[in-house]
Write a protein that holds these residues in place. Structure first.
Motif, PDB file in Angstrom:
ATOM      1  N   ALA A 118       0.803  -1.219   0.000  1.00 53.92           N
ATOM      2  CA  ALA A 118       0.000   0.000   0.000  1.00 53.92           C
ATOM      3  C   ALA A 118       0.833   1.263   0.000  1.00 53.92           C
ATOM      4  N   VAL A 119       2.101   1.161   0.308  1.00 56.99           N
ATOM      5  CA  VAL A 119       2.976   2.324   0.443  1.00 56.99           C
ATOM      6  C   VAL A 119       2.362   3.328   1.414  1.00 56.99           C
ATOM      7  N   VAL A 120       1.736   2.819   2.481  1.00 58.46           N
ATOM      8  CA  VAL A 120       1.099   3.700   3.461  1.00 58.46           C
ATOM      9  C   VAL A 120       2.117   4.261   4.441  1.00 58.46           C
ATOM     10  N   VAL A 121       3.268   3.627   4.526  1.00 62.99           N
ATOM     11  CA  VAL A 121       4.338   4.086   5.408  1.00 62.99           C
ATOM     12  C   VAL A 121       5.587   4.255   4.554  1.00 62.99           C
ATOM     13  N   PRO A 122       6.340   5.362   4.727  1.00 67.08           N
ATOM     14  CA  PRO A 122       7.569   5.548   3.946  1.00 67.08           C
ATOM     15  C   PRO A 122       8.468   4.324   4.012  1.00 67.08           C
ATOM     16  N   PHE A 123       9.029   3.956   2.857  1.00 61.92           N
ATOM     17  CA  PHE A 123       9.804   2.726   2.692  1.00 61.92           C
ATOM     18  C   PHE A 123      10.870   2.567   3.768  1.00 61.92           C
ATOM     19  N   HIS A 124      11.658   3.613   3.981  1.00 65.51           N
ATOM     20  CA  HIS A 124      12.784   3.482   4.906  1.00 65.51           C
ATOM     21  C   HIS A 124      12.363   3.570   6.369  1.00 65.51           C
ATOM     22  N   MET A 125      11.195   4.128   6.652  1.00 64.87           N
ATOM     23  CA  MET A 125      10.726   4.121   8.035  1.00 64.87           C
ATOM     24  C   MET A 125      10.482   2.688   8.495  1.00 64.87           C
ATOM     25  N   ILE A 126       9.958   1.858   7.591  1.00 65.75           N
ATOM     26  CA  ILE A 126       9.745   0.452   7.920  1.00 65.75           C
ATOM     27  C   ILE A 126      11.087  -0.237   8.165  1.00 65.75           C
ATOM     28  N   ASN A 127      12.075   0.064   7.310  1.00 71.82           N
ATOM     29  CA  ASN A 127      13.388  -0.565   7.448  1.00 71.82           C
ATOM     30  C   ASN A 127      14.057  -0.177   8.759  1.00 71.82           C
ATOM     31  N   VAL A 128      14.002   1.111   9.095  1.00 76.03           N
ATOM     32  CA  VAL A 128      14.602   1.581  10.340  1.00 76.03           C
ATOM     33  C   VAL A 128      13.890   0.977  11.542  1.00 76.03           C
ATOM     34  N   ALA A 129      12.546   0.983  11.496  1.00 73.96           N
ATOM     35  CA  ALA A 129      11.772   0.430  12.611  1.00 73.96           C
ATOM     36  C   ALA A 129      12.062  -1.049  12.800  1.00 73.96           C
ATOM     37  N   ALA A 130      12.188  -1.782  11.687  1.00 71.97           N
ATOM     38  CA  ALA A 130      12.495  -3.215  11.780  1.00 71.97           C
ATOM     39  C   ALA A 130      13.866  -3.436  12.404  1.00 71.97           C
ATOM     40  N   GLY A 131      14.841  -2.580  12.045  1.00 71.60           N
ATOM     41  CA  GLY A 131      16.161  -2.697  12.631  1.00 71.60           C
ATOM     42  C   GLY A 131      16.167  -2.380  14.111  1.00 71.60           C
ATOM     43  N   LEU A 132      15.390  -1.382  14.514  1.00 74.63           N
ATOM     44  CA  LEU A 132      15.324  -1.011  15.926  1.00 74.63           C
ATOM     45  C   LEU A 132      14.706  -2.126  16.759  1.00 74.63           C
ATOM     46  N   MET A 133      13.681  -2.763  16.207  1.00 78.26           N
ATOM     47  CA  MET A 133      12.998  -3.814  16.953  1.00 78.26           C
ATOM     48  C   MET A 133      13.694  -5.165  16.784  1.00 78.26           C
ATOM     49  N   THR A 134      14.765  -5.176  15.964  1.00 79.14           N
ATOM     50  CA  THR A 134      15.513  -6.417  15.668  1.00 79.14           C
ATOM     51  C   THR A 134      14.560  -7.575  15.349  1.00 79.14           C
ATOM     52  N   VAL A 135      13.641  -7.307  14.422  1.00 77.82           N
ATOM     53  CA  VAL A 135      12.661  -8.328  14.045  1.00 77.82           C
ATOM     54  C   VAL A 135      13.357  -9.502  13.365  1.00 77.82           C
ATOM     55  N   ARG A 136      12.685 -10.643  13.334  1.00 75.86           N
ATOM     56  CA  ARG A 136      13.227 -11.817  12.662  1.00 75.86           C
ATOM     57  C   ARG A 136      13.345 -11.537  11.164  1.00 75.86           C
ATOM     58  N   LEU A 137      14.494 -11.875  10.596  1.00 79.59           N
ATOM     59  CA  LEU A 137      14.769 -11.505   9.214  1.00 79.59           C
ATOM     60  C   LEU A 137      13.925 -12.274   8.202  1.00 79.59           C
ATOM     61  N   ALA A 138      13.648 -13.547   8.483  1.00 82.67           N
ATOM     62  CA  ALA A 138      12.930 -14.363   7.495  1.00 82.67           C
ATOM     63  C   ALA A 138      11.579 -13.769   7.111  1.00 82.67           C
ATOM     64  N   PRO A 139      10.663 -13.492   8.073  1.00 85.11           N
ATOM     65  CA  PRO A 139       9.379 -12.901   7.669  1.00 85.11           C
ATOM     66  C   PRO A 139       9.527 -11.506   7.091  1.00 85.11           C
ATOM     67  N   TYR A 140      10.510 -10.751   7.567  1.00 84.92           N
ATOM     68  CA  TYR A 140      10.745  -9.400   7.067  1.00 84.92           C
ATOM     69  C   TYR A 140      11.168  -9.430   5.597  1.00 84.92           C
ATOM     70  N   ILE A 141      12.101 -10.319   5.263  1.00 85.67           N
ATOM     71  CA  ILE A 141      12.592 -10.416   3.888  1.00 85.67           C
ATOM     72  C   ILE A 141      11.510 -10.939   2.954  1.00 85.67           C
ATOM     73  N   ILE A 142      10.829 -11.998   3.371  1.00 87.44           N
ATOM     74  CA  ILE A 142       9.792 -12.595   2.519  1.00 87.44           C
ATOM     75  C   ILE A 142       8.661 -11.601   2.263  1.00 87.44           C
ATOM     76  N   ALA A 143       8.210 -10.917   3.312  1.00 90.37           N
ATOM     77  CA  ALA A 143       7.125  -9.946   3.149  1.00 90.37           C
ATOM     78  C   ALA A 143       7.548  -8.785   2.262  1.00 90.37           C
ATOM     79  N   THR A 144       8.806  -8.366   2.372  1.00 87.63           N
ATOM     80  CA  THR A 144       9.290  -7.252   1.550  1.00 87.63           C
ATOM     81  C   THR A 144       9.325  -7.636   0.081  1.00 87.63           C
ATOM     82  N   VAL A 145       9.876  -8.804  -0.227  1.00 84.63           N
ATOM     83  CA  VAL A 145       9.947  -9.232  -1.626  1.00 84.63           C
ATOM     84  C   VAL A 145       8.551  -9.392  -2.221  1.00 84.63           C
ATOM     85  N   ILE A 146       7.673 -10.089  -1.507  1.00 84.73           N
ATOM     86  CA  ILE A 146       6.312 -10.307  -2.016  1.00 84.73           C
ATOM     87  C   ILE A 146       5.574  -8.975  -2.160  1.00 84.73           C
ATOM     88  N   GLY A 147       5.736  -8.108  -1.177  1.00 86.11           N
ATOM     89  CA  GLY A 147       5.028  -6.826  -1.210  1.00 86.11           C
ATOM     90  C   GLY A 147       5.501  -5.904  -2.314  1.00 86.11           C
TER      91      GLY A 147
END
Length: 240
Positions: A146-175
């Motif tokens: 949806a591009v409802v949130v700026p692209f890099h804000m999601i990346n920074v937030a994911a890094g801050l929360m140290t989210v699991r990489l597998a779901p993050y990578i898969i969701a990013t590619v599919i999205g």
């Protein structure tokens, strides 16, 4: 020394950004570049297909991580050179690599300080962090579509929360994939149009692409709503 070393990724990324803008390389991210150099680029790609594809992916990843404006035109160029499917898949993967670079910078250099600020913040950034931490895959997927949130804000937030990489990578590619395929389809069509008219009217040119642009609108509005409906039906899923 260890405290200073964690800033090396951030300094390296900043150096790349300064280099790109100081050399004026960002000015080549335009339709004019395809008009002037398109034939030569296609000839090089025909003779060095794998090298050209890998070079484009590397450039796309670096420019995505560097927050350089005009990466959209690089997506168009990928379609112009490689067609909608190869171009769309390769740029979606490359954009994910760029997102991972920002993720890594946020996690190593900025993680501790920004995480403390995010915990005390009540604004949009805090909400993004909390939601990503709660349900990484669904939130990242809906946001990329949806591009409802700026692209890099999601990346920074994911890094801050140290989210699991597998779901993050898969969701990013599919999205990213649907929009990238659409934009690369436009680029593939530009190859034919520029061959017949090397100096087209730009507004009239993009006016011919109302169908794919409508597809982008569907991605931005309809698909995220459909995802929410599907997610609500899944047991134990959290709303994005």
């Amino acid at each position: 020394m260890k405290r200073l070393s964690r800033f090396l990724p951030l300094l390296a990324l900043a150096a790349v950004i300064v280099l790109i803008f100081s050399m004026g390389w960002h000015r080549y991210l335009s339709l004019e570049t395809l008009k002037v150099h398109g034939t030569a680029l296609r000839a090089f790609t025909a003779d060095n297909y794998i090298l050209a594809l890998l070079a484009l992916m590397a450039l796309f990843a670096v420019l995505t991580a560097s927050v350089v404006p005009g990466v959209f035109f690089l997506t168009i160029t990928a379609g112009y050179l490689f067609g909608p499917w190869v171009g769309g898949v390769s740029t979606a993967i490359a954009a994910t690599l760029g997102a991972l670079i920002v993720y890594g910078v946020a996690r190593t250099a900025l993680g501790e300080d920004l995480r403390r600020r995010a915990e005390g913040d009540k604004g949009m950034f805090a909400k993004v962090c909390a939601t990503i931490d709660k349900d990484t895959f669904w939130y990242v997927l809906a946001s990329r579509l949806a591009v409802v949130v700026p692209f890099h804000m999601i990346n920074v937030a994911a890094g801050l929360m140290t989210v699991r990489l597998a779901p993050y990578i898969i969701a990013t590619v599919i999205g990213l994939l649907p929009a990238h395929i659409i934009y690369c389809w436009i680029g593939a069509r530009l190859n034919t149009l520029l061959a017949s008219d090397p100096n087209p009217d730009i507004q009239a040119l993009f006016g011919q692409f109302w169908a794919p642009m409508l597809g982008v609108f569907v991605l931005a509005v309809v698909l995220p709503l459909a995802l929410k409906a599907v997610q609500r039906r899944l047991p134990g899923a959290a709303a994005p």
